[in-house]
Motif scaffolding. Structure first.
Motif, PDB file in Angstrom:
ATOM      1  N   ASP A  12      59.462  40.107  19.256  1.00  0.00           N
ATOM      2  CA  ASP A  12      59.887  41.118  20.480  1.00  0.00           C
ATOM      3  C   ASP A  12      58.686  41.307  21.138  1.00  0.00           C
ATOM      4  N   LYS A  16      57.529  41.086  25.113  1.00  0.00           N
ATOM      5  CA  LYS A  16      57.154  42.271  25.921  1.00  0.00           C
ATOM      6  C   LYS A  16      55.933  42.358  26.503  1.00  0.00           C
ATOM      7  N   GLN A  95      63.518  53.840  14.343  1.00  0.00           N
ATOM      8  CA  GLN A  95      64.218  55.102  14.491  1.00  0.00           C
ATOM      9  C   GLN A  95      63.581  56.344  13.753  1.00  0.00           C
ATOM     10  N   ARG A 103      55.620  50.991  16.058  1.00  0.00           N
ATOM     11  CA  ARG A 103      57.173  50.631  16.093  1.00  0.00           C
ATOM     12  C   ARG A 103      57.789  51.698  16.888  1.00  0.00           C
ATOM     13  N   TYR A 106      57.235  50.403  20.691  1.00  0.00           N
ATOM     14  CA  TYR A 106      57.437  48.874  20.815  1.00  0.00           C
ATOM     15  C   TYR A 106      58.730  48.544  20.335  1.00  0.00           C
ATOM     16  N   THR A 108      62.632  47.869  18.561  1.00  0.00           N
ATOM     17  CA  THR A 108      64.039  48.338  19.051  1.00  0.00           C
ATOM     18  C   THR A 108      64.812  48.406  17.736  1.00  0.00           C
ATOM     19  N   SER A 109      64.718  47.559  16.588  1.00  0.00           N
ATOM     20  CA  SER A 109      65.581  47.645  15.697  1.00  0.00           C
ATOM     21  C   SER A 109      64.950  47.340  14.240  1.00  0.00           C
ATOM     22  N   ASN A 113      61.050  44.685  15.091  1.00  0.00           N
ATOM     23  CA  ASN A 113      60.361  45.813  14.688  1.00  0.00           C
ATOM     24  C   ASN A 113      58.759  45.689  15.087  1.00  0.00           C
TER      25      ASN A 113
END
Ligand code: CMP
Length: 141
Positions: A12, A16, A95, A103, A106, A108-109, A113
């Motif tokens: 991921d 990016k 989160q 994390r 950048y 998202t889950s 991660n």
């Protein structure tokens, strides 16, 4: 103590285009790259690397995510490198990651991660040896 740790910039974050941003965070915080390679993990490599999670319910998703695109793998060296890298990464679940961590910025889950980092000296040795020959490590002192 001077330590080494294994870091992976996951598909991921590679996608990016933030490899450099993440390397800058390592370097600004006393961690030096002593070995690095970009690679597309095979299913066998991803399963082998994460063998300790084989029985976990998220194992198949994890392997499938980690083989979904290229990763950047590096050994980092520095004072307390293992804990320092984990501090820079933030919590596994983005989160829950503190503001300003890799994390939080950048990821998202829990799967996507952004980064992996060894969690202890034994795993650091094993994980570095999984990807690098001793002769590929370039001590920086
Ligand atoms: P990583 O440090 O690479 O080690 C194992 C990975 O499994 C972890 O980061 C997460 O990306 C992923 N994962 C997915 N679900 C979970 C979960 N419930 N608990 C821990 N790790 C998870």
């Amino acid at each position: 103590a001077l330590e080494r740790t294994l870091s992976i910039i996951k598909p991921d974050a590679v996608s990016k285009n933030v490899i450099g941003e993440i390397y800058a965070r390592f370097e600004k915080n006393g961690l030096s790259v002593v070995a690095a390679k970009m690679m597309q993990l095979s299913q066998e490599q991803a399963e082998g690397f994460y063998a300790e999670h084989k029985e976990r319910p998220f194992f198949n998703d994890l392997v499938s995510f980690m083989t979904s695109g290229p990763v950047m793998v590096q050994a980092l060296e520095g004072d307390n490198a293992i804990a320092k890298n984990r501090e820079l990464m933030g919590a596994t679940d983005p989160q829950k990651a503190d503001a300003g961590t890799i994390r939080a910025d950048y990821a998202t889950s829990v799967d996507a991660n952004a980064v992996h980092g060894s969690d202890a000296p034994e795993s650091a040795s094993r994980e570095i040896a999984f990807f690098f020959e001793d002769s590929e490590l370039c001590p920086r002192g």
